[in-house]
Motif scaffolding. Sequence first.
Motif, PDB file in Angstrom:
ATOM      1  N   PRO A  22       0.829  -1.210   0.000  1.00  0.00           N
ATOM      2  CA  PRO A  22       0.000   0.000   0.000  1.00  0.00           C
ATOM      3  C   PRO A  22       0.860   1.256   0.000  1.00  0.00           C
ATOM      4  N   ILE A  40      -5.309   1.510   7.044  1.00  0.00           N
ATOM      5  CA  ILE A  40      -4.180   0.920   6.324  1.00  0.00           C
ATOM      6  C   ILE A  40      -3.276   0.166   7.298  1.00  0.00           C
ATOM      7  N   VAL A  73      -5.806  -5.104   2.591  1.00  0.00           N
ATOM      8  CA  VAL A  73      -5.402  -4.007   1.738  1.00  0.00           C
ATOM      9  C   VAL A  73      -4.462  -4.555   0.680  1.00  0.00           C
ATOM     10  N   ASN A  95      -5.046   2.696  -2.976  1.00  0.00           N
ATOM     11  CA  ASN A  95      -5.094   1.430  -2.234  1.00  0.00           C
ATOM     12  C   ASN A  95      -6.521   0.922  -2.258  1.00  0.00           C
ATOM     13  N   ILE A 131      -9.003  -1.202  -0.050  1.00  0.00           N
ATOM     14  CA  ILE A 131      -9.285  -1.809   1.250  1.00  0.00           C
ATOM     15  C   ILE A 131     -10.566  -2.615   1.074  1.00  0.00           C
TER      16      ILE A 131
END
Length: 290
Positions: free
Chosen positions: A169, A179, A200, A264, A266
Amino acid sequence: MKVDDIRSQLRRRGVSGISALRKPELVKTLARSMRSEGGGGAARRSSGPAGRASATRKSTAAKKTTARRATSPAKSAPAARATGARAKATGTRKAAPARAKATSSRATATRAKAAPSRAKAAPARAKAAPSRAKAAPARAKAAPARAKAAPAKAATTRKATSARAQSAPTRGPASSRSIGSSQLITSLADRPERPGRSLVTRNHEVIQRWARARGAKPATIAGTERGDRPGVLTFNMPGYRESSRIREITWDDWFRTFDLRRLNLIYQEQMRDGRQSNFFRTENPNREDG
């Protein structure tokens, strides 16, 4: 007195025919001879000094003879032992060369037996030498192959490292706390630690597998475009987001925008009860619209 002594005294007195007589008869014969010898001059020999001296000399001589006879066996025993010792020493000296010869014979026989074995081993070593000589070029040929394989391995390692780096990430001043608490997924081999775990990733294959498992299509939200580029990235899931603002795009456009903005993803694979989860969100660490 012994029988031989009695016979000796009788012979000195001149008595014959005594060889077949036994000891009792010899004793009686000796007594009669002694009485007959002392018949006429017995008084003179017994009463005069000469008689006493003669008797004393006879008894002393008899004692010396008896002592010599008694001592002679004792003297002969050490002599016999000495003779036996000399005989043993002579036998030992004679046996030493025999043992030396036997040892030499055994050593010679051992060397004779070992010689054919060494002779047989020599051709084997001679045969093995060409094999080693043949193996040397093979090793020489293998060396360039290994040398060529080394860069390939290095390239593969670099690619794997690069893939992990790309899957990791991205972080920025506006990165969310989720994160740090999410499990990093960098390849298709990675699995969630437990149901309901927050994940992630930035790996394209992981994202595509997750979307296809749910029938989701890559999409963007209409009105958020920036020129000819897609705007906010999302997924069009059947029955999940019924909105006229969702516009499907290609995976190439989706991932081009995803990588350009260093986003990123998630998401979750399962909920805590084990059911499939459709939760996801794209995060921009620089607080731009995802």
